[in-house]
Design a protein around this motif. Sequence first.
Motif, PDB file in Angstrom:
ATOM      1  N   PHE A   4      42.728  39.707  40.988  1.00 25.50           N
ATOM      2  CA  PHE A   4      44.107  40.132  40.737  1.00 25.50           C
ATOM      3  C   PHE A   4      45.018  39.756  41.892  1.00 25.50           C
ATOM      4  CE2 PHE A   4      43.161  43.798  37.609  1.00 25.50           C
ATOM      5  CZ  PHE A   4      43.070  42.877  36.563  1.00 25.50           C
TER       6      PHE A   4
ATOM      7  N   GLN B  30      42.501  45.145  30.845  1.00 27.20           N
ATOM      8  CA  GLN B  30      41.546  46.099  31.426  1.00 27.20           C
ATOM      9  C   GLN B  30      41.838  47.517  30.969  1.00 27.20           C
ATOM     10  OE1 GLN B  30      41.176  45.868  35.694  1.00 27.20           O
ATOM     11  NE2 GLN B  30      39.144  45.009  35.360  1.00 27.20           N
ATOM     12  N   LEU B  31      43.112  47.885  30.909  1.00 30.80           N
ATOM     13  CA  LEU B  31      43.482  49.230  30.457  1.00 30.80           C
ATOM     14  C   LEU B  31      43.075  49.451  29.000  1.00 30.80           C
ATOM     15  CD1 LEU B  31      46.989  49.684  32.100  1.00 30.80           C
ATOM     16  CD2 LEU B  31      44.857  50.817  32.726  1.00 30.80           C
TER      17      LEU B  31
ATOM     18  N   ILE C 101      45.801  43.099  33.711  1.00 27.82           N
ATOM     19  CA  ILE C 101      45.757  44.544  33.915  1.00 27.82           C
ATOM     20  C   ILE C 101      45.800  45.266  32.574  1.00 27.82           C
ATOM     21  CG2 ILE C 101      47.026  46.519  34.846  1.00 27.82           C
ATOM     22  CD1 ILE C 101      47.833  44.658  37.199  1.00 27.82           C
ATOM     23  N   GLN C 102      46.676  44.803  31.668  1.00 29.66           N
ATOM     24  CA  GLN C 102      46.785  45.423  30.349  1.00 29.66           C
ATOM     25  C   GLN C 102      45.474  45.298  29.581  1.00 29.66           C
ATOM     26  OE1 GLN C 102      49.307  47.255  29.315  1.00 29.66           O
ATOM     27  NE2 GLN C 102      48.208  47.724  27.437  1.00 29.66           N
TER      28      GLN C 102
ATOM     29  N   GLN D  67      39.455  43.146  41.609  1.00 27.49           N
ATOM     30  CA  GLN D  67      40.623  43.350  42.454  1.00 27.49           C
ATOM     31  C   GLN D  67      40.953  42.083  43.225  1.00 27.49           C
ATOM     32  OE1 GLN D  67      39.429  46.743  44.721  1.00 27.49           O
ATOM     33  NE2 GLN D  67      40.343  48.196  43.273  1.00 27.49           N
TER      34      GLN D  67
ATOM     35  N   ARG E  75      49.104  38.356  35.660  1.00 26.68           N
ATOM     36  CA  ARG E  75      48.514  39.548  36.272  1.00 26.68           C
ATOM     37  C   ARG E  75      48.731  40.764  35.375  1.00 26.68           C
ATOM     38  NH1 ARG E  75      48.751  41.721  42.370  1.00 26.68           N
ATOM     39  NH2 ARG E  75      47.872  43.749  41.932  1.00 26.68           N
ATOM     40  N   LYS E  76      49.931  40.911  34.840  1.00 27.86           N
ATOM     41  CA  LYS E  76      50.223  42.035  33.946  1.00 27.86           C
ATOM     42  C   LYS E  76      49.324  42.002  32.724  1.00 27.86           C
ATOM     43  CE  LYS E  76      55.039  42.781  35.232  1.00 27.86           C
ATOM     44  NZ  LYS E  76      56.428  42.704  34.800  1.00 27.86           N
TER      45      LYS E  76
END
Length: 128
Positions: free
Chosen positions: A8, A23-24, A20-21, A5, A16-17
């Motif tokens: 990020f 990680q998802l 996050i993608q 976090q 950043r996107k």
Amino acid sequence: MSDVQDSFSAVTGRIRKKLIQAQLEALPAPRSDAVLCPVCERPIPPCQQDAHHLVPKSHGGVQTVVLHRICHRQIHALFTETELARTYATVEALKQPEEMARFIRWVQTKPDAFFEKSRKSQRLKSRR
């Protein structure tokens, strides 16, 4: 997790996107062996699984289906055991009455683990 976090918060925009993608995508895929509720057709979390006798045991029933706890409680809030044995001994028959169809439409908008206490119908309350 706090390190992730923190990293990020320093990154913005497309990078950043993408982080996050990534990680998802690394998260485990949903289990394909999830039990679906035959009434509301939503996946049932293990903590919300209830076995329902299609014909009540008091009327000689042995076959069960696994339902969401909220769906199971709603069935027993709407119908007597005699009605379940005579008229609503299948999942398809349980879905037919308008009050049950209304409940199904409502509960399908809720999260899979949602639970709320069911109230007896006025019809069943007045039978006492």
